[in-house]
Structures are given as structure tokens and as C-alpha cells.
Design an enzyme around this catalytic site. Structure first.
Site, PDB file in Angstrom:
ATOM      1  N   LYS A 155      -2.692   6.425   1.400  1.00 63.86           N
ATOM      2  CA  LYS A 155      -2.544   6.909   2.777  1.00 63.86           C
ATOM      3  C   LYS A 155      -1.631   8.143   2.765  1.00 63.86           C
ATOM      4  CE  LYS A 155      -2.455   4.605   7.261  1.00 63.86           C
ATOM      5  NZ  LYS A 155      -3.699   5.178   7.766  1.00 63.86           N
ATOM      6  N   GLU A 163     -16.334   6.072   4.302  1.00 61.54           N
ATOM      7  CA  GLU A 163     -15.634   5.575   5.489  1.00 61.54           C
ATOM      8  C   GLU A 163     -15.574   6.678   6.524  1.00 61.54           C
ATOM      9  OE1 GLU A 163     -11.430   4.722   5.068  1.00 61.54           O
ATOM     10  OE2 GLU A 163     -11.262   6.012   3.327  1.00 61.54           O
ATOM     11  N   ARG A 175       0.831  -1.207   0.000  1.00 65.11           N
ATOM     12  CA  ARG A 175       0.000   0.000   0.000  1.00 65.11           C
ATOM     13  C   ARG A 175       0.869   1.261   0.000  1.00 65.11           C
ATOM     14  NH1 ARG A 175      -4.575   0.205   4.462  1.00 65.11           N
ATOM     15  NH2 ARG A 175      -2.797   0.741   5.759  1.00 65.11           N
TER      16      ARG A 175
HETATM   17  N1  PLP Z   1      -9.358   4.177   6.457  1.00 68.89           N
HETATM   18  C1  PLP Z   1      -8.565   5.190   6.818  1.00 68.89           C
HETATM   19  C2  PLP Z   1      -8.882   6.540   6.308  1.00 68.89           C
HETATM   20  C3  PLP Z   1      -7.440   4.937   7.625  1.00 68.89           C
HETATM   21  O1  PLP Z   1      -6.645   5.927   8.013  1.00 68.89           O
HETATM   22  C4  PLP Z   1      -7.197   3.627   8.069  1.00 68.89           C
HETATM   23  C5  PLP Z   1      -6.018   3.328   8.882  1.00 68.89           C
HETATM   24  O2  PLP Z   1      -5.018   2.899   8.430  1.00 68.89           O
HETATM   25  C6  PLP Z   1      -8.066   2.609   7.682  1.00 68.89           C
HETATM   26  C7  PLP Z   1      -9.137   2.922   6.876  1.00 68.89           C
HETATM   27  C8  PLP Z   1      -7.836   1.214   8.104  1.00 68.89           C
HETATM   28  O3  PLP Z   1      -6.811   0.608   7.381  1.00 68.89           O
HETATM   29  P1  PLP Z   1      -5.967  -0.589   7.980  1.00 68.89           P
HETATM   30  O4  PLP Z   1      -6.931  -1.629   8.374  1.00 68.89           O
HETATM   31  O5  PLP Z   1      -5.103  -1.023   6.868  1.00 68.89           O
HETATM   32  O6  PLP Z   1      -5.234  -0.040   9.142  1.00 68.89           O
HETATM   33  C1  COI Z   2      -4.280   3.218  11.507  1.00 69.88           C
HETATM   34  O1  COI Z   2      -5.294   2.605  11.833  1.00 69.88           O
HETATM   35  O2  COI Z   2      -3.166   2.709  11.500  1.00 69.88           O
HETATM   36  C2  COI Z   2      -4.340   4.588  11.078  1.00 69.88           C
HETATM   37  O3  COI Z   2      -3.416   5.050  10.467  1.00 69.88           O
HETATM   38  C3  COI Z   2      -5.497   5.404  11.422  1.00 69.88           C
HETATM   39  C4  COI Z   2      -5.065   6.681  12.038  1.00 69.88           C
HETATM   40  C5  COI Z   2      -6.249   7.555  12.031  1.00 69.88           C
HETATM   41  C6  COI Z   2      -4.501   6.481  13.416  1.00 69.88           C
END
Ligand code: PLP
Ligand code: COI
Length: 341
Positions: A184, A220, A82
């Protein structure tokens, strides 16, 4: 190895400086060999790409102590992939994916004293990131970059742990169609600060963002994807090109199907359908699965039947299975657990 004297059970989600961080610099078209260092500060030009035009992206994952005493990370290869995608979209040179996984492991190992013990309720949050470090004044990518990984021990992202949250439908948009919602990028979070501060002032825990084009579909929140459960026990999760492809959400889809035998629908979710769901949760590395009890749309309250005191039954099963896999109590699908020690 002696653990730090930290009150693990009462950690929140905030920065605690740990001993070592990994740094690699990109210059003259190549990443250097990288090293662990002690200095937690960064000195860069006042005109650095990150400071002027927000040229930066990041990742977030966690290290866990398993029941049998190993230290592991969860699917770090997906974070590496990612970050690769985020870098390409922001004209940042890609940090090689195998080196990403090694850098994460090295940083965790160097901060082993901060990896919360099994059963403490805490984990070691890992924050890899890349930023443009050389000066740019015309709008252009920087020539030099820094990749850095630090760690910080954390507890629950939302105060109150597993207590259901109250969220509101945001009047602000998070990500444009064909924009940067699927990567991200730091900029996605900068623009969410006004909305989250306003939500908190008004007593809400988070914002539910709708699709900006039609404002009819669920996207989201500021930091997590949505999972819903229908009254007949199906798991439904929004599909959109402008949400972050959550690794937690993708893993929960597998858990729901293969471990719990549930039907899963990944599809567009109309906001109009939300009133008919039985359960709602926010899923992400930081959020794990945080249950939502109430969704407020401009004064109109949707109260999920799962209520405001506990996680709904399906959300709870998903939570227990996922965390069971992460902590080594339940056998993981092949390749999900990366053993560091
Ligand atoms: N959506 C957003 C906007 C995020 O910042 C995060 C955090 O990383 C997620 C979703 C969840 O992603 P992940 O499960 O890969 O941490
Ligand atoms: C995560 O879940 O790792 C994120 O980056 C979300 C952030 C808002 C803390």
C-alpha cells in the site's frame, strides 16, 4: 461522552478534521515513544524523502459502534502486518505491529466523539501512514520517518451508496509484475490519479485494471479487489502477485465458505470470463462491497445479470454477513474483532 453534532447519515468519503492524532518519530535508528497531539499539520524539510521520492505507505481501517454500544476495529493486526510488508519494500523502518494496534486504539478513543453511532450508516475511517521526513537528494532512503494515525468520520466511498457502479477497462496499467502492486504505497495511488480523473470525466465510477504483462487477466480497481459470483453461485476472486491483499476480500472468502457454505475459487480470472458471471462487486475497507452493474471494455458493454438497481443476491448476503460481524450482530470468528471500549 457527547457525540459531535454531525449529520452522520449524509457523510460522504471526505476528510473531516478530528481532535487528536497519534505521532511517533523515528530518529537515530529508533522509534520514539509516541504521543497523541492536537496539531493536524506536518512541518518537514522541503527535501524530505516523501516529497522528493514518494517514500511513503499507508493503511486504512475503520472503527465501528456495535449494536451493544462497544467501539471496535476489524482485524487491525492484519493492517499492522501489511504495513510491515509495505515498509520493508520501501526501505522504511517497520513500526512494531503491537504498537500499531495500540496507536490505532488510542487515536480512536481520543476521537470517540467522532465515532458514528450504531445504525447511522457511517463509520470512523482510520488512516495510519509512514513517511520519510528527513532530507534526501541523491536517490536513497531517508534517515528519519514519521508514523502518524488520524481518523475521519465517513459515509459510503461511492456516491449513491449501494447503487451498482459502472466501471471501464483501463488502458493504463496499475502495477508491474514484480513491482509494488501488492503493497500500500502512496506511489500506486499517485499514478492512478490520471486514470481515475479520466474515468470520471467519461462517466465511469472506477477503472478495472488488467495484468500489464498479457492484458488478459483481471487484477483490481484503483482502491478495491474484485469478487465475482458465477451463475451457479460460486464466489470467484482474482489471485495475482500484483494486487493489494485486501483484508476485506480475505475476510469475505471466509464468510462465503464458513458462514454461507459457498464454494470459493481464488485463481487467475480471465477478462474473457467476465461476461459469464452473474454478479460482480468491489471489496475493500472503503468500498465494503460495492456492486458493479456494468463493465465497459472500449465501447463493448458487459451488463451483469444482477442489473443496475440492486446488489445481486449473493453479494447482498456477503455484505450483510460481513457488516453484521463488524457491527456485532453476528458472532465473529475468533480474533476478528478488536474491542477498544
Ligand atoms: N486494493 C486497493 C488498491 C486498495 O487501495 C484497497 C484499500 O485498502 C483494497 C484493495 C482493499 O483492501 P482492504 O480490504 O484491506 O481495505
Ligand atoms: C481503503 O479502502 O481503506 C483504501 O485505502 C482505499 C482508498 C482508495 C480509499
Amino acid at each position: 461522552m457527547e457525540k459531535k453534532n454531525i449529520d452522520w447519515a449524509n457523510l460522504g468519503f471526505s476528510y473531516v478534521q478530528t481532535d487528536k492524532r497519534y505521532v511517533s518519530n523515528y530518529k537515530d535508528g529508533a522509534w520514539d515513544e509516541g504521543a497523541l497531539i492536537s496539531d493536524a499539520t506536518v512541518a518537514i524539510s522541503e527535501c524530505a524523502g516523501v516529497l522528493q521520492y514518494a517514500q511513503t505507505c499507508f493503511e486504512g481501517l475503520k472503527a465501528y459502534t456495535t449494536e451493544d454500544g462497544h467501539i471496535v476495529t476489524f482485524r487491525p493486526d492484519l493492517n499492522a502486518a501489511r504495513l510491515h510488508d509495505s515498509c520493508e519494500r520501501l526501505e522504511i523502518p517497520v513500526f512494531p505491529e503491537d504498537r500499531f494496534v495500540e496507536a490505532v486504539s488510542e487515536t480512536v478513543l481520543a476521537n470517540e466523539a467522532y465515532v458514528p453511532p450504531y445504525g447511522s450508516g457511517a463509520t470512523l475511517y482510520i488512516r495510519p501512514f509512514i513517511f520519510g521526513s528527513s532530507s534526501v537528494i541523491g536517490v536513497a532512503p531517508a534517515d528519519e520517518y514519521q508514523f502518524r494515525v488520524f481518523t475521519t468520520p465517513v459515509g459510503p466511498y461511492f456516491k449513491g451508496g449501494a447503487k451498482p457502479l459502472t466501471i471501464r477497462v483501463s488502458d493504463f496499467d496499475r502495477a508491474a509484475p514484480h513491482g509494488t502492486g501488492h503493497i500500500k504505497a502512496g506511489l500506486n495511488y499517485a499514478m492512478s490519479l490520471y486514470a481515475i480523473v479520466d474515468a470520471h470525466h467519461k462517466g465511469f465510477d472506477e477503472n478495472m485494471y488488467l495484468d500489464p504483462a498479457t492484458r488478459t487477466k483481471v487484477e483490481e480497481t484503483g482502491g478495491a479487489n474484485f469478487l465475482f459470483v458465477t451463475k451457479d453461485g460460486k464466489v470467484v476472486t482474482p489471485k495475482s502477485g500484483s494486487i493489494l491483499p485486501s483484508i476485506t476480500r480475505r475476510s469475505l472468502v471466509t464468510v462465503a465458505k464458513d458462514y454461507l457454505g459457498l464454494e470459493v475459487e481464488e485463481r487467475e480470472v480471465l477478462f474473457d470470463e467476465v461476461k459469464d458471471f452473474a454478479e460482480c462487486g468491489l471489496c475493500g475497507t472503503a468500498a465494503v462491497i460495492s456492486p458493479v452493474g456494468k463493465i465497459v471494455d472500449h465501447g463493448n458493454e458487459i451488463c451483469l445479470p444482477s442489473g443496475m438497481t440492486e446488489m445481486g443476491p449473493v453479494t447482498k448476503k456477503l455484505y450483510e454477513t460481513l457488516t453484521g460481524i463488524q457491527m456485532g450482530r453476528i458472532e465473529a470468528p475468533k480474533g476478528w474483532i478488536h474491542v477498544i471500549k
